[in-house]
Design a protein around this motif. Structure first.
Motif, PDB file in Angstrom:
ATOM      1  N   PRO A   1       0.923  -1.537  -0.038  1.00 22.46           N
ATOM      2  CA  PRO A   1       0.119  -0.281   0.105  1.00 22.46           C
ATOM      3  C   PRO A   1       1.004   1.223   0.379  1.00 22.46           C
ATOM      4  CG  PRO A   1       0.250  -1.212   1.870  1.00 22.46           C
ATOM      5  CD  PRO A   1       0.815  -2.144   0.950  1.00 22.46           C
ATOM      6  N   GLN A   2       1.954   1.502   1.093  1.00 20.40           N
ATOM      7  CA  GLN A   2       2.889   1.805   0.087  1.00 20.40           C
ATOM      8  C   GLN A   2       2.993   2.868  -1.382  1.00 20.40           C
ATOM      9  OE1 GLN A   2       4.137  -0.984   1.347  1.00 20.40           O
ATOM     10  NE2 GLN A   2       5.770  -1.317  -0.131  1.00 20.40           N
ATOM     11  N   LEU A   3       2.980   1.844  -2.239  1.00 18.76           N
ATOM     12  CA  LEU A   3       3.236   2.684  -3.272  1.00 18.76           C
ATOM     13  C   LEU A   3       1.831   2.667  -4.323  1.00 18.76           C
ATOM     14  CD1 LEU A   3       6.006  -0.442  -4.805  1.00 18.76           C
ATOM     15  CD2 LEU A   3       6.226   1.728  -4.019  1.00 18.76           C
ATOM     16  N   ARG A   4       1.313   4.428  -4.696  1.00 19.52           N
ATOM     17  CA  ARG A   4       0.832   4.424  -5.290  1.00 19.52           C
ATOM     18  C   ARG A   4       1.084   5.360  -6.145  1.00 19.52           C
ATOM     19  NH1 ARG A   4      -2.795   6.206  -1.196  1.00 19.52           N
ATOM     20  NH2 ARG A   4      -4.600   6.293  -2.902  1.00 19.52           N
ATOM     21  N   PHE A   5      -0.767   5.354  -6.762  1.00 19.72           N
ATOM     22  CA  PHE A   5      -0.146   5.747  -8.615  1.00 19.72           C
ATOM     23  C   PHE A   5      -1.993   7.352  -8.593  1.00 19.72           C
ATOM     24  CE2 PHE A   5       1.470   1.719  -9.410  1.00 19.72           C
ATOM     25  CZ  PHE A   5       1.999   1.814 -10.006  1.00 19.72           C
ATOM     26  N   ASP A   6      -1.140   7.681  -9.193  1.00 24.30           N
ATOM     27  CA  ASP A   6      -1.624   9.550  -9.357  1.00 24.30           C
ATOM     28  C   ASP A   6      -1.643   9.874 -10.773  1.00 24.30           C
ATOM     29  OD1 ASP A   6      -2.670  11.557  -8.523  1.00 24.30           O
ATOM     30  OD2 ASP A   6      -1.664  12.461  -7.384  1.00 24.30           O
TER      31      ASP A   6
ATOM     32  N   TRP B   1       4.255   5.019 -17.058  1.00 22.32           N
ATOM     33  CA  TRP B   1       4.250   5.169 -15.628  1.00 22.32           C
ATOM     34  C   TRP B   1       5.809   4.772 -16.295  1.00 22.32           C
ATOM     35  CZ3 TRP B   1       0.690   7.359 -12.352  1.00 22.32           C
ATOM     36  CH2 TRP B   1      -1.017   7.212 -12.685  1.00 22.32           C
ATOM     37  N   ASP B   2       6.414   5.869 -14.824  1.00 27.55           N
ATOM     38  CA  ASP B   2       7.814   5.338 -14.981  1.00 27.55           C
ATOM     39  C   ASP B   2       7.846   4.710 -13.555  1.00 27.55           C
ATOM     40  OD1 ASP B   2      10.942   4.627 -14.780  1.00 27.55           O
ATOM     41  OD2 ASP B   2      11.090   7.224 -14.672  1.00 27.55           O
ATOM     42  N   LEU B   3       8.284   3.293 -13.720  1.00 28.21           N
ATOM     43  CA  LEU B   3       8.326   3.278 -12.792  1.00 28.21           C
ATOM     44  C   LEU B   3       9.561   2.239 -11.896  1.00 28.21           C
ATOM     45  CD1 LEU B   3       6.514  -1.113 -13.636  1.00 28.21           C
ATOM     46  CD2 LEU B   3       5.645   1.104 -12.182  1.00 28.21           C
ATOM     47  N   GLU B   4      11.038   2.652 -12.035  1.00 28.07           N
ATOM     48  CA  GLU B   4      12.020   3.503 -12.395  1.00 28.07           C
ATOM     49  C   GLU B   4      12.020   4.357 -10.865  1.00 28.07           C
ATOM     50  OE1 GLU B   4      14.163   1.132 -12.728  1.00 28.07           O
ATOM     51  OE2 GLU B   4      13.325  -0.081 -13.964  1.00 28.07           O
ATOM     52  N   SER B   5      10.905   5.199 -11.253  1.00 28.24           N
ATOM     53  CA  SER B   5      11.629   6.619  -9.810  1.00 28.24           C
ATOM     54  C   SER B   5      10.868   6.192  -8.940  1.00 28.24           C
ATOM     55  CB  SER B   5      10.005   7.294 -10.334  1.00 28.24           C
ATOM     56  OG  SER B   5       9.038   6.677 -10.203  1.00 28.24           O
TER      57      SER B   5
ATOM     58  N   VAL C   1       5.234   7.957  -4.533  1.00 24.15           N
ATOM     59  CA  VAL C   1       3.850   7.810  -5.630  1.00 24.15           C
ATOM     60  C   VAL C   1       4.204   8.089  -6.549  1.00 24.15           C
ATOM     61  CG1 VAL C   1       2.027   9.498  -5.959  1.00 24.15           C
ATOM     62  CG2 VAL C   1       2.725   9.522  -3.622  1.00 24.15           C
ATOM     63  N   TYR C   2       3.375   7.613  -7.640  1.00 19.62           N
ATOM     64  CA  TYR C   2       4.387   7.555  -9.257  1.00 19.62           C
ATOM     65  C   TYR C   2       3.381   8.702  -9.299  1.00 19.62           C
ATOM     66  CZ  TYR C   2       6.695   2.413  -8.273  1.00 19.62           C
ATOM     67  OH  TYR C   2       7.084   1.842  -8.691  1.00 19.62           O
TER      68      TYR C   2
ATOM     69  N   ALA D   1       0.211  -2.496  -6.219  1.00 19.39           N
ATOM     70  CA  ALA D   1       1.713  -3.495  -6.395  1.00 19.39           C
ATOM     71  C   ALA D   1       1.617  -4.954  -5.076  1.00 19.39           C
ATOM     72  CB  ALA D   1       2.690  -2.290  -6.098  1.00 19.39           C
ATOM     73  N   TRP D   2       2.037  -5.470  -5.891  1.00 16.41           N
ATOM     74  CA  TRP D   2       2.926  -6.703  -5.146  1.00 16.41           C
ATOM     75  C   TRP D   2       3.913  -7.412  -4.832  1.00 16.41           C
ATOM     76  CZ3 TRP D   2      -3.152  -7.989  -2.187  1.00 16.41           C
ATOM     77  CH2 TRP D   2      -3.504  -6.886  -3.254  1.00 16.41           C
ATOM     78  N   ILE D   3       3.857  -7.033  -3.930  1.00 14.06           N
ATOM     79  CA  ILE D   3       5.849  -7.031  -3.610  1.00 14.06           C
ATOM     80  C   ILE D   3       6.501  -8.142  -2.926  1.00 14.06           C
ATOM     81  CG2 ILE D   3       6.065  -5.146  -4.447  1.00 14.06           C
ATOM     82  CD1 ILE D   3       7.390  -4.449  -1.511  1.00 14.06           C
ATOM     83  N   PRO D   4       7.695  -9.659  -2.671  1.00 15.21           N
ATOM     84  CA  PRO D   4       7.594 -10.222  -1.875  1.00 15.21           C
ATOM     85  C   PRO D   4       8.020  -9.842  -0.647  1.00 15.21           C
ATOM     86  CG  PRO D   4       8.598 -10.531  -3.977  1.00 15.21           C
ATOM     87  CD  PRO D   4       8.422  -9.530  -4.614  1.00 15.21           C
ATOM     88  N   ARG D   5       7.827 -10.428  -0.167  1.00 15.13           N
ATOM     89  CA  ARG D   5       8.209 -10.055   1.646  1.00 15.13           C
ATOM     90  C   ARG D   5       9.706 -11.128   1.505  1.00 15.13           C
ATOM     91  NH1 ARG D   5       9.358 -12.064   6.912  1.00 15.13           N
ATOM     92  NH2 ARG D   5       8.495 -10.744   8.290  1.00 15.13           N
ATOM     93  N   LEU D   6      10.840  -9.361   1.859  1.00 15.82           N
ATOM     94  CA  LEU D   6      11.713 -10.359   1.811  1.00 15.82           C
ATOM     95  C   LEU D   6      12.757 -10.249   3.623  1.00 15.82           C
ATOM     96  CD1 LEU D   6      13.237  -7.649  -0.733  1.00 15.82           C
ATOM     97  CD2 LEU D   6      12.405 -10.031  -0.801  1.00 15.82           C
ATOM     98  N   GLU D   7      13.485 -11.377   3.832  1.00 12.10           N
ATOM     99  CA  GLU D   7      13.579 -11.838   5.209  1.00 12.10           C
ATOM    100  C   GLU D   7      14.639 -10.192   5.324  1.00 12.10           C
ATOM    101  OE1 GLU D   7      15.052 -15.005   5.475  1.00 12.10           O
ATOM    102  OE2 GLU D   7      13.602 -16.129   5.352  1.00 12.10           O
ATOM    103  N   GLY D   8      14.477  -9.745   6.596  1.00 16.72           N
ATOM    104  CA  GLY D   8      15.765  -9.003   7.239  1.00 16.72           C
ATOM    105  C   GLY D   8      16.415  -8.524   8.548  1.00 16.72           C
ATOM    106  N   PRO D   9      16.841  -8.171   8.809  1.00 11.28           N
ATOM    107  CA  PRO D   9      17.324  -7.816  10.587  1.00 11.28           C
ATOM    108  C   PRO D   9      16.468  -7.860  11.334  1.00 11.28           C
ATOM    109  CG  PRO D   9      18.402  -6.628   8.704  1.00 11.28           C
ATOM    110  CD  PRO D   9      17.794  -7.036   8.799  1.00 11.28           C
TER     111      PRO D   9
END
Length: 474
Positions: free
Chosen positions: A34-39, A91-95, A104-105, A428-436
């Motif tokens: 949800p942190q990735l939005r398209f405006d 849209w530029d996904l590299e931004s 926010v894209y 957007a749906w992204i994999p959950r990455l393991e972290g510290p």
């Protein structure tokens, strides 16, 4: 993960097995971002409902939409989207440098409804298979359009005389034929070289909702229709269908290329792939299997070599009723263990991930947060909003894309899924990455933190009470 790294470092796991295990874990851990939005720049108010059936009054909140009227289609190499209002946006996904942070894209360019673009809602979009500098779109305005990605201008327009529900291009062929499924019962082939409607494949008795080219044989095309049939075509033949898939057939008798006594391919005219309209088709990227979806709420997997129904059962949870093409896709062969490919299916308001050959449900991807029940535009007009998924697209970590089941960007699968919704959002749906451990704690909700603090305080109190007592030994 640490155990896998240890096994890999000691040589107990080969590099290919390690990569497959890790990729399977990432695919199974996809979650909403949800942190990735398209405006898209349209202003208005979102009417939110916290829970289905809640007695609480809807809340009003300033809304952000990719397409306020609803997103009908998306495609990825670079991300392009098409709206119910006929608008097209690039849209530029590299931004976004870090997908774990809020971003926010903003569209790089957009074309509104009018003379420069489509006149009615867009039905399907796809990138040119060999060059991301061009993409295709179809619309209810009965046109197929070829666009320049860089300038978002139209390079060619083809009028077919019927509503166009879907289109597809071969990912391997030298020919530049676009297969279009329209309201007319014939499959229309448009040649981008000559700009002509060069061929019509007759056989279906109702509208064609799905088309898909074989990724192994450049002249083989599959089509699905409202009449419940899936037909296999060799476009070099003038005689029509070379095979029809039959849901009652687990042997492949009606798609084996054998000739009857009259010299024609053996097919059974009553053969049907589904008991209702067929609106979804996708091949595995090796061309060994064809997947179909229909209004009978069934997904079927077919052996491409024989046409046999593999009888994979995906259970009663399938939802499918839209009169339009369903964009499902499978994970590329080689990134998971053999015959362990995954199928991604847009199930109305959620994405279901299945084991392709067993039909077992691996995970469900659902949106978080309150649902948008309606949209109030800046001019005061209101409309109800549905969260139904209209399209799916895959973006690999290297930037490559996969749409409508066709792999474009190789086998690097540590990427993201993007979904288009009728409520105007691209999610957007992204994999959950393991972290510290400290990073995981930083992502916890305040409620979780309070619970942990209470537990720690209780343990500290118990420890202090024990240490405060004098212990004697006899």
């Amino acid at each position: 993960m640490n155990q896998l790294l240890f096994e890999r470092s000691t040589g107990n796991l080969g590099p290919n097995v390690f990569a497959r295990l890790q990729t399977t874990r990432l695919l199974s851990s996809l979650q909403a971002a949800p942190q990735l939005r398209f405006d898209g720049g349209e202003r208005g108010t979102a009417i939110q409902q916290d829970e289905a059936g809640s007695s609480e009054a809807p809340t009003l909140k300033r809304g952000i939409w990719a397409h306020q009227a609803g997103v009908n289609a998306i495609a990825i190499e670079r991300l392009v989207s098409g709206g119910s209002d006929a608008s097209v946006k690039l849209w530029d996904l590299e931004s976004c440098g870090n997908p774990s942070t809020s971003h926010v894209y903003q569209p790089l360019a957009s074309v509104k409804r009018g003379d420069r673009g489509h006149k009615y809602g867009i039905t399907h979009m796809s990138f040119y298979p060999f060059d991301a500098a061009a993409f295709l779109s179809t619309s209810y305005d009965q046109t197929l359009k070829l666009w320049s990605t860089e300038t978002l201008s139209i390079s060619g327009s083809f009028t077919l005389g019927s509503k166009i529900y879907t289109h597809s291009m071969s990912p391997i062929a030298d020919h530049l034929l676009v297969a279009c499924g329209t309201q007319h019962p014939t499959v229309r082939l448009v040649d981008l070289r000559s700009g002509a409607n060069v061929q019509s494949l007759a056989g279906h008795t109702n509208a064609v909702l799905a088309t898909a080219w074989s990724p192994r044989h450049e002249y083989i095309l599959a089509s699905g229709s409202v009449d419940g049939t899936v037909r296999i075509w060799d476009i070099r033949r003038a005689g029509g269908t070379i095979g029809m898939l039959d849901k009652e057939d687990s042997l492949g008798l009606h798609y084996n290329g054998l000739l009857g006594t009259d010299g024609r391919p053996r097919t059974r005219l009553a053969a049907k792939a589904h008991s209702g309209p067929v609106n979804g088709l996708a091949w595995t990227d090796d061309g060994n299997f064809l997947i179909s979806g229909g209004h009978d709420r069934r997904i079927r997997v077919w052996d491409a070599a024989t046409g046999a129904n593999t009888l994979a059962s995906f259970g009663p949870s399938i939802k499918n009723w839209q009169l339009g093409s369903v964009t499902m896709f499978t994970s590329p062969t080689g990134v998971t263990h053999p015959r362990k490919e995954l199928l991604f299916w847009p199930n109305e308001t959620e994405i279901l991930v299945f084991d392709l050959h067993e039909g077992r449900l691996v995970t469900k991807l659902r949106n978080t947060g309150p649902a948008v029940a309606g949209v109030r535009s800046a001019n005061g007009s209101e409309r109800t909003a549905q969260n139904r998924i209209t399209a799916l697209a895959w973006r690999g970590a290297g930037g490559g894309g996969m749409s409508s089941g066709v792999a474009m960007g190789g086998s690097n699968m540590a990427g993201a899924i993007f979904s288009a919704h009728l409520d105007g959002q691209i999610r957007a749906w992204i994999p959950r990455l393991e972290g510290p451990e400290d990073e995981d704690e930083a992502e916890e909700t305040s409620e979780t933190k309070e619970d942990k603090l209470k537990k720690r305080k209780a343990l500290d109190d118990a420890f202090n009470s024990l240490m405060g007592k004098q212990v004697t030994f006899s």
